[in-house]
Design a protein around this motif. Sequence first.
Motif, PDB file in Angstrom:
ATOM      1  N   VAL A 150       0.820   6.052  -3.649  1.00  0.00           N
ATOM      2  CA  VAL A 150       1.147   7.098  -2.682  1.00  0.00           C
ATOM      3  C   VAL A 150       0.543   8.430  -3.106  1.00  0.00           C
ATOM      4  N   LEU A 151       0.613   8.719  -4.408  1.00  0.00           N
ATOM      5  CA  LEU A 151       0.076   9.987  -4.908  1.00  0.00           C
ATOM      6  C   LEU A 151      -1.446  10.019  -4.891  1.00  0.00           C
ATOM      7  N   ALA A 152      -2.077   8.861  -4.650  1.00  0.00           N
ATOM      8  CA  ALA A 152      -3.543   8.817  -4.588  1.00  0.00           C
ATOM      9  C   ALA A 152      -4.078   9.637  -3.434  1.00  0.00           C
ATOM     10  N   ILE A 153      -3.219   9.986  -2.489  1.00  0.00           N
ATOM     11  CA  ILE A 153      -3.662  10.822  -1.371  1.00  0.00           C
ATOM     12  C   ILE A 153      -4.129  12.184  -1.869  1.00  0.00           C
ATOM     13  N   GLY A 154      -3.685  12.579  -3.066  1.00  0.00           N
ATOM     14  CA  GLY A 154      -4.080  13.868  -3.620  1.00  0.00           C
ATOM     15  C   GLY A 154      -5.489  13.892  -4.186  1.00  0.00           C
ATOM     16  N   GLU A 155      -6.146  12.738  -4.278  1.00  0.00           N
ATOM     17  CA  GLU A 155      -7.522  12.702  -4.762  1.00  0.00           C
ATOM     18  C   GLU A 155      -8.442  13.382  -3.744  1.00  0.00           C
ATOM     19  N   PRO A 156      -9.454  14.088  -4.228  1.00  0.00           N
ATOM     20  CA  PRO A 156     -10.319  14.872  -3.321  1.00  0.00           C
ATOM     21  C   PRO A 156     -10.902  14.066  -2.176  1.00  0.00           C
ATOM     22  N   ILE A 157     -11.357  12.853  -2.433  1.00  0.00           N
ATOM     23  CA  ILE A 157     -11.990  12.062  -1.377  1.00  0.00           C
ATOM     24  C   ILE A 157     -10.973  11.678  -0.302  1.00  0.00           C
ATOM     25  N   HIS A 158      -9.737  11.417  -0.721  1.00  0.00           N
ATOM     26  CA  HIS A 158      -8.700  11.049   0.239  1.00  0.00           C
ATOM     27  C   HIS A 158      -8.208  12.270   1.017  1.00  0.00           C
ATOM     28  N   LEU A 159      -8.075  13.400   0.338  1.00  0.00           N
ATOM     29  CA  LEU A 159      -7.672  14.627   1.026  1.00  0.00           C
ATOM     30  C   LEU A 159      -8.718  15.048   2.050  1.00  0.00           C
ATOM     31  N   LYS A 160      -9.981  14.912   1.681  1.00  0.00           N
ATOM     32  CA  LYS A 160     -11.063  15.265   2.601  1.00  0.00           C
ATOM     33  C   LYS A 160     -11.001  14.396   3.849  1.00  0.00           C
ATOM     34  N   SER A 178      -1.903   0.296   1.081  1.00  0.00           N
ATOM     35  CA  SER A 178      -0.522   0.447   1.551  1.00  0.00           C
ATOM     36  C   SER A 178       0.020   1.827   1.219  1.00  0.00           C
ATOM     37  N   GLY A 179      -0.320   2.342   0.033  1.00  0.00           N
ATOM     38  CA  GLY A 179       0.142   3.679  -0.347  1.00  0.00           C
ATOM     39  C   GLY A 179      -0.397   4.748   0.584  1.00  0.00           C
ATOM     40  N   ALA A 220       2.996  -0.602  -1.483  1.00  0.00           N
ATOM     41  CA  ALA A 220       2.762   0.814  -1.769  1.00  0.00           C
ATOM     42  C   ALA A 220       3.482   1.256  -3.040  1.00  0.00           C
ATOM     43  N   MET A 221       4.626   0.655  -3.323  1.00  0.00           N
ATOM     44  CA  MET A 221       5.444   1.074  -4.460  1.00  0.00           C
ATOM     45  C   MET A 221       5.256   0.203  -5.692  1.00  0.00           C
TER      46      MET A 221
END
Length: 281
Positions: free
Chosen positions: A52-62, A251-252, A39-40
Motif C-alpha cells: 500500500v505504501l508503494a504508492i509513495g514511490e515517484p513512478i507511482h505518484l506520477k 492489490s496494494g 494487499a496486506m
Amino acid sequence: MKGRWRWMNKLKRQLLAGPYLIWIIGFVLLPVIVILYYAMTNSDSGFTLSNVLAIGEPIHLKALFLSLRLALICTVICLILSYPLAMILSSLRKKHQNLIVFIFILPMWMNFMLRILAWRMLLNNNGVINTLLNTLGLPSLDILNTPTAVVFCMVYDFLPFMILPIYNSMARISKDVIEAARDLGANNVTIFFKIIMPLTFSGVISGIIMVFVPALTSFAISDLLGGGKVMLIGNVIEQAFMQQYNWNLGSGLSVVLMIFVIVSMAFMSSRDNEGGGAGVW
C-alpha cells in the motif's frame, strides 16, 4: 393465521433475494476480500503495508497524479458539453428528444475496445483526420500517443454518462415552474441560476461521479492511444498483475485507488445532500 402468512411472505422475499445475495457475495465481496488479503501480505503470506505504501514511490505518484489530472479534465469537458446540450434536448419535442438520446447511446452498443481502436485509426498520422486536413491544405495533427489523445477518447466514451443524468433531471422540471417564475418577473438569467441549476444539481453530481470514476481507473484507453508514453495508475496496476505477476503490489495499489474513488464519491454525495437536489434515478 395472520402471523403464519406474514412469516411465509417474509420467507418468500428472502428466497427471492437469495440469487442477488449469492451474486454480491461471489462477485463483489469475495474479490474485494482477496484484493485486501494480497494487499496486506507479501509473497510469503506475511503481514506488510509495503504494498500500500508503494504508492509513495515517484513512478507511482506520477501515474496517480496524471490519472487524477486527466480524469478531472475529462469530467470538466464532459460537463461543459453536456449541460447546454441537455438544456437544448429538454426544450425539444418528445420524439426529437428520444431520437437524439438514441444517437448518443448508439455508440455504447459497440464493443468498448473497438471504439478505442476506431479512435486510434482516426488519430493516426496517416489516419482519416490527418488525410482530410492534408486535403484541405491544413497542418496535420500529431496527438496520437499523447495525453490529448487519451482525453479525446475518454470524453467520447464517457460523455453519455454525463448527458443522461443531467437530461433526466432537466426533463423532470415542470414547465409550470418556469412559467410561474416568468409571471413573477424573473428573467432568463434568474431562472437559470435560481431554478434550473438547483433542480439539476443532483443530475450534475451523478454525472460527475459516473464520468470521473471510470476515467480515473481507466487503463485500456491510455494503453492503446498512449502508446506506452501515457502511464496512468490503471496501467501500473495492470502491468503489476499481468506482466510482473506481482499480485501483492497490484492489490496494494488497487486498494489506494479504491480509497480515492470512495473518498471522491463520498465528497460528491455530501455536496449533493448539501445542495438539496432531487434524486435523478
